[in-house]
Design an enzyme around this catalytic site. Structure first.
Site, PDB file in Angstrom:
ATOM      1  N   LYS A 148      22.299  -6.854  -7.439  1.00 38.44           N
ATOM      2  CA  LYS A 148      23.544  -6.814  -8.496  1.00 38.44           C
ATOM      3  C   LYS A 148      24.636  -6.812  -6.950  1.00 38.44           C
ATOM      4  O   LYS A 148      25.718  -6.358  -7.164  1.00 38.44           O
ATOM      5  CB  LYS A 148      23.642  -6.734  -9.512  1.00 38.44           C
ATOM      6  CG  LYS A 148      23.402  -6.966 -10.297  1.00 38.44           C
ATOM      7  CD  LYS A 148      23.570  -6.389 -12.235  1.00 38.44           C
ATOM      8  CE  LYS A 148      22.382  -6.498 -12.274  1.00 38.44           C
ATOM      9  NZ  LYS A 148      22.622  -6.442 -13.996  1.00 38.44           N
ATOM     10  N   HIS A 172       7.825   5.585  10.198  1.00 41.21           N
ATOM     11  CA  HIS A 172       7.208   6.143   9.201  1.00 41.21           C
ATOM     12  C   HIS A 172       6.611   6.585   9.275  1.00 41.21           C
ATOM     13  O   HIS A 172       5.067   6.866   9.314  1.00 41.21           O
ATOM     14  CB  HIS A 172       6.426   4.925   8.584  1.00 41.21           C
ATOM     15  CG  HIS A 172       5.428   4.364   7.953  1.00 41.21           C
ATOM     16  ND1 HIS A 172       5.485   5.038   7.314  1.00 41.21           N
ATOM     17  CD2 HIS A 172       5.113   3.802   7.544  1.00 41.21           C
ATOM     18  CE1 HIS A 172       4.859   4.900   5.630  1.00 41.21           C
ATOM     19  NE2 HIS A 172       4.161   3.145   5.934  1.00 41.21           N
ATOM     20  N   ARG A 187      11.979   3.437   1.030  1.00 42.22           N
ATOM     21  CA  ARG A 187      12.151   2.817   1.937  1.00 42.22           C
ATOM     22  C   ARG A 187      12.889   1.382   2.151  1.00 42.22           C
ATOM     23  O   ARG A 187      12.992   1.056   1.484  1.00 42.22           O
ATOM     24  CB  ARG A 187      11.052   1.933   1.426  1.00 42.22           C
ATOM     25  CG  ARG A 187       9.952   0.485   2.645  1.00 42.22           C
ATOM     26  CD  ARG A 187       9.013   0.349   2.938  1.00 42.22           C
ATOM     27  NE  ARG A 187       8.053   0.961   2.790  1.00 42.22           N
ATOM     28  CZ  ARG A 187       7.099   0.080   3.907  1.00 42.22           C
ATOM     29  NH1 ARG A 187       6.392  -0.763   3.684  1.00 42.22           N
ATOM     30  NH2 ARG A 187       6.053   0.783   4.285  1.00 42.22           N
ATOM     31  N   ARG A 200       0.708  -1.391   0.342  1.00 44.79           N
ATOM     32  CA  ARG A 200       0.070  -0.071   0.502  1.00 44.79           C
ATOM     33  C   ARG A 200       0.969   1.320   0.495  1.00 44.79           C
ATOM     34  O   ARG A 200       0.869   2.281  -1.068  1.00 44.79           O
ATOM     35  CB  ARG A 200      -1.339  -0.147   0.988  1.00 44.79           C
ATOM     36  CG  ARG A 200      -0.750   0.448   2.578  1.00 44.79           C
ATOM     37  CD  ARG A 200      -1.476  -0.627   3.363  1.00 44.79           C
ATOM     38  NE  ARG A 200      -1.488  -2.142   3.039  1.00 44.79           N
ATOM     39  CZ  ARG A 200      -2.572  -3.491   3.192  1.00 44.79           C
ATOM     40  NH1 ARG A 200      -3.370  -3.216   2.879  1.00 44.79           N
ATOM     41  NH2 ARG A 200      -1.361  -4.714   3.197  1.00 44.79           N
ATOM     42  N   THR A 201       1.783   1.141   0.628  1.00 41.98           N
ATOM     43  CA  THR A 201       2.694   2.630   1.051  1.00 41.98           C
ATOM     44  C   THR A 201       3.324   2.596  -0.778  1.00 41.98           C
ATOM     45  O   THR A 201       3.212   3.829  -1.266  1.00 41.98           O
ATOM     46  CB  THR A 201       3.987   2.272   2.035  1.00 41.98           C
ATOM     47  OG1 THR A 201       3.146   1.764   2.716  1.00 41.98           O
ATOM     48  CG2 THR A 201       4.705   3.436   1.687  1.00 41.98           C
TER      49      THR A 201
HETATM   50  C1  NCD Z   1       3.746  -0.832   8.045  1.00 44.08           C
HETATM   51  C2  NCD Z   1       5.255  -0.709   7.354  1.00 44.08           C
HETATM   52  O1  NCD Z   1       5.517  -1.144   6.616  1.00 44.08           O
HETATM   53  O2  NCD Z   1       6.034  -0.196   7.943  1.00 44.08           O
HETATM   54  N1  NCD Z   1       3.007  -0.431   6.976  1.00 44.08           N
HETATM   55  C3  NCD Z   1       2.192  -0.094   6.170  1.00 44.08           C
HETATM   56  O3  NCD Z   1       2.599   1.307   5.858  1.00 44.08           O
HETATM   57  N2  NCD Z   1       1.286   0.052   5.562  1.00 44.08           N
HETATM   58  C4  NCD Z   1       3.156  -1.499   8.900  1.00 44.08           C
HETATM   59  C5  NCD Z   1       3.548  -3.659   8.656  1.00 44.08           C
HETATM   60  O4  NCD Z   1       4.384  -3.811   8.201  1.00 44.08           O
HETATM   61  O5  NCD Z   1       3.230  -3.783   9.737  1.00 44.08           O
END
Ligand code: NCD
Length: 313
Positions: free
Chosen positions: A82, A134, A104, A54-55
């Site tokens: 690589k 986050h 990320r 989703r992110t």
């Molecule tokens: C979170 C994450 O990746 O930190 N999920 C997200 O961003 N929707 C929480 C998780 O992974 O539990």
């Protein structure tokens, strides 16, 4: 504000400004023409060294809604597999003209390193770094709380007096950290409920209350119960005896949901382990804001990109 690395860096005025801009973006998303021209001619690079559904999709949708060009790089299928260094990857993106880097990574602190490295002039947005932060998740969560508790038109308001329980795997959760810093800034009072093994060691410095049972935390009559995913991928050893015991003591079950006041909401950032930290019927109930969080996430990320461009509404 050039980068968004941590919710700790946000003043109350900046945080409320971002929530108000999120409300504007929700309105834009509700129109016939769902786009703004703000980032026309700019490039947003989504760089995901760690899995995400989703992110990543949410940042892509947000960048497209602001008319940016979007490129997405995931660790699999790129030269990262690589063994290319982070520095080389980012300098490649810089040379291709990325104006925004949404990053990320599984290591805590990587987003801050990139923002201060001199490897790139781009705006850096932290989309989750290890167990650290986050920030856009916390912003979309705060926006969701504010709209549900005070109405969609609650402009200029924080979350003063809101009683928020965050339950579960706090120790491994960047979502919990970003939420706690932001909720403190917005005036909410936060209680963390978790078995001792899943509470961070420095929790006494977090400015929150803690509860060693979920039932005790629910006795405090919360407005919000935020459930967190058990982060199996970040666990090195047994933090609790078994999944059934965990859900019995710490899960948001139907019985526990029934104890909440009518207006209380149950949140989860996703992805959910249904039946472990949250019962399936609670996740699908009217109290649950799970899909609303995803919907608000696009608007919150539009608000962040918009605000970092320095364009005022
Ligand atoms: C979170 C994450 O990746 O930190 N999920 C997200 O961003 N929707 C929480 C998780 O992974 O539990």
């Amino acid at each position: 504000m050039k980068h968004l690395i941590s919710t700790r860096d946000l003043s109350r005025a900046e945080a409320i400004g971002l929530l108000d801009t999120t409300a504007d973006m929700v309105e834009v998303r509700g129109r016939d023409v769902k786009k703004l021209p703000t980032l026309r001619g700019k490039t947003v690079a989504n760089v995901f060294f760690e899995d995400s559904t989703r992110t990543r999709l949410s940042f892509e949708a947000a960048a497209l809604a602001l008319s940016a060009d979007v490129s997405t790089l995931t660790a699999q299928g790129s030269s990262v597999s690589k063994g290319e260094s982070l520095k080389d990857t980012l300098q490649t993106l810089e040379a291709m003209g990325a104006d925004y880097i949404v990053l990320r990574h599984s290591h805590s602190g990587v987003a801050a390193t990139v923002a201060t490295s001199g490897w790139t002039d781009a705006h850096v947005i932290n989309a989750g770094d290890g167990t650290h932060e986050h920030p856009t998740q916390a912003l979309l969560d705060a926006f969701t709380m504010r709209s549900r508790l005070s109405g969609a038109t609650a402009r200029g308001a924080g979350l003063d007096g809101a009683n928020v329980v965050i339950v579960g795997d706090i120790a491994h959760s960047r979502v919990a950290r970003s939420n706690v810093w932001l909720l403190n800034t917005l005036g909410a009072s936060v209680t963390l409920a978790a078995p001792k093994t899943l509470l961070p060691k420095d929790v006494t410095e977090w400015g929150v209350s803690t509860s060693l049972t979920l039932d005790e935390a629910l006795d405090g009559d919360p407005d919000v119960v935020m459930t967190l995913r058990i982060q199996k991928e970040r666990m090195s050893s047994g933090y609790f005896p078994s999944e059934s015991e965990y859900s019995r003591f710490w899960g948001m079950t139907s019985d526990r949901s029934a104890r909440l006041k009518d207006t209380a909401i149950v949140m989860h950032p996703g992805p959910m382990n249904r039946g472990l930290e949250i019962a399936g019927d609670v996740a699908d109930s009217a109290r649950s804001t799970v899909t609303e969080q995803v919907r608000n996430g696009v608007a919150a990320r539009m608000a962040v990109l918009y605000t970092l461009t320095g364009v005022q509404s």
